[in-house]
Design an enzyme around this catalytic site. Structure first.
Site, PDB file in Angstrom:
ATOM      1  N   TYR A 160       0.866  -1.191  -0.505  1.00  0.00           N
ATOM      2  CA  TYR A 160       0.117  -0.005  -0.096  1.00  0.00           C
ATOM      3  C   TYR A 160       1.140   0.906   0.238  1.00  0.00           C
ATOM      4  O   TYR A 160       1.734   1.429   0.830  1.00  0.00           O
ATOM      5  CB  TYR A 160      -0.798   0.331   0.823  1.00  0.00           C
ATOM      6  CG  TYR A 160      -1.965  -0.685   1.708  1.00  0.00           C
ATOM      7  CD1 TYR A 160      -3.480  -0.648   0.722  1.00  0.00           C
ATOM      8  CD2 TYR A 160      -2.087  -2.439   1.595  1.00  0.00           C
ATOM      9  CE1 TYR A 160      -4.962  -1.309   0.704  1.00  0.00           C
ATOM     10  CE2 TYR A 160      -2.772  -3.423   1.604  1.00  0.00           C
ATOM     11  CZ  TYR A 160      -4.691  -2.551   0.936  1.00  0.00           C
ATOM     12  OH  TYR A 160      -5.371  -3.621   1.496  1.00  0.00           O
ATOM     13  N   TYR A 194      -2.404  -9.462  -0.392  1.00  0.00           N
ATOM     14  CA  TYR A 194      -0.999 -10.072   0.888  1.00  0.00           C
ATOM     15  C   TYR A 194      -1.136 -10.346   1.845  1.00  0.00           C
ATOM     16  O   TYR A 194      -1.898 -11.296   2.565  1.00  0.00           O
ATOM     17  CB  TYR A 194      -1.039  -7.978   1.251  1.00  0.00           C
ATOM     18  CG  TYR A 194      -2.022  -7.446   1.803  1.00  0.00           C
ATOM     19  CD1 TYR A 194      -0.590  -8.018   3.120  1.00  0.00           C
ATOM     20  CD2 TYR A 194      -2.682  -7.033   1.555  1.00  0.00           C
ATOM     21  CE1 TYR A 194      -2.334  -7.607   4.629  1.00  0.00           C
ATOM     22  CE2 TYR A 194      -3.374  -6.578   2.491  1.00  0.00           C
ATOM     23  CZ  TYR A 194      -3.263  -6.869   3.852  1.00  0.00           C
ATOM     24  OH  TYR A 194      -4.333  -6.109   5.181  1.00  0.00           O
ATOM     25  N   ARG A 215      -4.636 -12.314   3.239  1.00  0.00           N
ATOM     26  CA  ARG A 215      -5.303 -12.101   2.748  1.00  0.00           C
ATOM     27  C   ARG A 215      -6.053 -12.580   1.235  1.00  0.00           C
ATOM     28  O   ARG A 215      -4.727 -11.992   0.353  1.00  0.00           O
ATOM     29  CB  ARG A 215      -5.855 -10.301   3.088  1.00  0.00           C
ATOM     30  CG  ARG A 215      -5.614 -10.508   4.510  1.00  0.00           C
ATOM     31  CD  ARG A 215      -6.255  -9.006   5.105  1.00  0.00           C
ATOM     32  NE  ARG A 215      -7.829  -9.326   4.705  1.00  0.00           N
ATOM     33  CZ  ARG A 215      -8.601  -8.219   4.795  1.00  0.00           C
ATOM     34  NH1 ARG A 215      -8.139  -6.881   4.715  1.00  0.00           N
ATOM     35  NH2 ARG A 215      -9.084  -8.480   4.409  1.00  0.00           N
ATOM     36  N   HIS A 218      -8.850  -7.740  -2.702  1.00  0.00           N
ATOM     37  CA  HIS A 218      -9.790  -7.412  -1.800  1.00  0.00           C
ATOM     38  C   HIS A 218      -9.701  -5.496  -1.759  1.00  0.00           C
ATOM     39  O   HIS A 218      -8.414  -5.243  -2.569  1.00  0.00           O
ATOM     40  CB  HIS A 218      -9.747  -6.713   0.208  1.00  0.00           C
ATOM     41  CG  HIS A 218      -9.311  -6.851   0.214  1.00  0.00           C
ATOM     42  ND1 HIS A 218      -8.169  -7.732   1.385  1.00  0.00           N
ATOM     43  CD2 HIS A 218      -8.610  -5.820   1.444  1.00  0.00           C
ATOM     44  CE1 HIS A 218      -6.897  -6.955   1.475  1.00  0.00           C
ATOM     45  NE2 HIS A 218      -7.372  -5.929   2.423  1.00  0.00           N
ATOM     46  N   HIS A 220     -11.100  -1.854   0.132  1.00  0.00           N
ATOM     47  CA  HIS A 220     -11.369  -1.203   1.302  1.00  0.00           C
ATOM     48  C   HIS A 220     -12.042   0.065   1.299  1.00  0.00           C
ATOM     49  O   HIS A 220     -12.079   0.895  -0.390  1.00  0.00           O
ATOM     50  CB  HIS A 220     -10.304  -0.147   2.110  1.00  0.00           C
ATOM     51  CG  HIS A 220      -9.867  -1.401   2.499  1.00  0.00           C
ATOM     52  ND1 HIS A 220      -9.525  -2.328   3.453  1.00  0.00           N
ATOM     53  CD2 HIS A 220      -8.736  -2.449   2.296  1.00  0.00           C
ATOM     54  CE1 HIS A 220      -9.194  -2.947   4.166  1.00  0.00           C
ATOM     55  NE2 HIS A 220      -8.014  -2.986   3.065  1.00  0.00           N
TER      56      HIS A 220
END
Length: 306
Positions: A160, A194, A215, A218, A220
């Site tokens: 990120y 990730y 995970r 996805h 957010h």
């Protein structure tokens, strides 16, 4: 060590508190957790060595800024969501768009635009482009004007921006303001999942628990609008093998929308010059009400300007 001996130690500790001083709520919580901890140490015969190793681990978690990962991986953040869902149910509130965990990787202040945004600062060549669109609606299905859709996801390496210094500011982070029609759309690419930093404190804890620290793919979202409760949620990318094996317990059935893959020919018919993936998803908001759980928890979050 029996209960009487444990209680004697607790009474000694409590005797140091001065009535009328300090914070009563903090006293109540601290004393309850300390009591539970002492009894667990006795019942499980936890050794002094194990306690100090745990203290070292907690220190490492703080130094490496992984407390948010630990909260997610242990299920603590998921439990808080479940508690709020239960409170909503008691108040007769039915969420059409489920809440789910925020995670530790939000950054405040993303660039804002009206109705549409492109999340990539620099195009990610070679990845399948994604267009995601829908409406922000109230409980009766009416569009909400002026809602803010904040969206963020990781790059193709599972990293990120802000937390990964190789990426430019606000890469894959945007805020989209809805017009009168309540519609939003953004362009990006299909993200990947990730994992926790290898051999970091969270990863080592997951391995010690016989679990993985990964995970599924996805995206957010924060959804906010005046007069409505903030919605914290995320969608999973359909087909990811870890969708229902998320180490953070964030997956909910209604948050796995279908992904449609359009060919170049189909894309051209829609005015696009490349094949792309498409996701349709509407966000339903709940009106603010003092009788229901608040949407904002005021947790500490990262900010580039801070």
């Amino acid at each position: 060590m029996n209960k009487e001996a444990i209680d004697a130690v607790l009474e000694e500790i409590l005797s140091k508190e001065k009535p009328g001083e300090g914070n009563e709520r903090i006293k109540e919580i601290s004393n309850r957790l300390l009591k539970d901890l002492f009894h667990a140490i006795a019942e499980l015969d936890i050794t002094a060595e194990e306690v100090w190793k745990a203290c070292d681990w907690i220190t490492e978690v703080g130094k490496k800024n992984e407390i948010g990962l630990v909260a997610a991986g242990t299920g603590l953040e998921h439990f808080l969501d479940e508690k709020m869902d239960w409170e909503d149910a008691q108040a007769g509130i039915e969420l059409k768009t489920p809440r789910t965990i925020e995670g530790p990787l939000y950054v405040a202040g993303s660039p804002e635009s009206l109705s549409y945004a492109e999340l990539e600062n620099e195009p990610n060549q070679g990845d399948e482009s994604l267009y995601m669109q829908g409406e922000v609606l109230d409980e009766e299905g009416n569009p909400i004007e002026g809602a803010l859709v904040e969206v963020w996801h990781c790059n193709k390496l599972g990293l990120y921006s802000y937390f990964d210094s190789s990426q430019s500011d606000y890469n894959l982070r945007r805020a989209i303001r809805t017009a009168a029609d309540g519609k939003y759309q953004f362009k990006s690419f299909l993200p990947v999942g990730y994992s926790c930093p290898p051999e970091g404190p969270t990863d080592r804890l997951m391995k010690a628990l016989g679990r993985h620290g990964s995970r599924p793919a996805h995206i957010h979202f924060f959804i906010t609008a005046p007069g409505y409760r903030k919605l914290t949620t995320q969608i999973n990318i359909e087909g990811d093998p870890l969708t229902y094996d998320d180490f953070a317990f964030a997956t909910k059935k209604d948050l796995v929308p279908p992904v449609k893959h359009l060919s170049l020919e189909e894309a051209k018919a829609l005015g696009k010059d490349e094949a792309f993936a498409s996701i349709d998803f509407n966000f339903h908001m709940v009106k603010e009400n003092e009788a229901i759980a608040p949407g904002e928890n005021n947790r500490t979050r990262a900010s580039i300007t801070a």
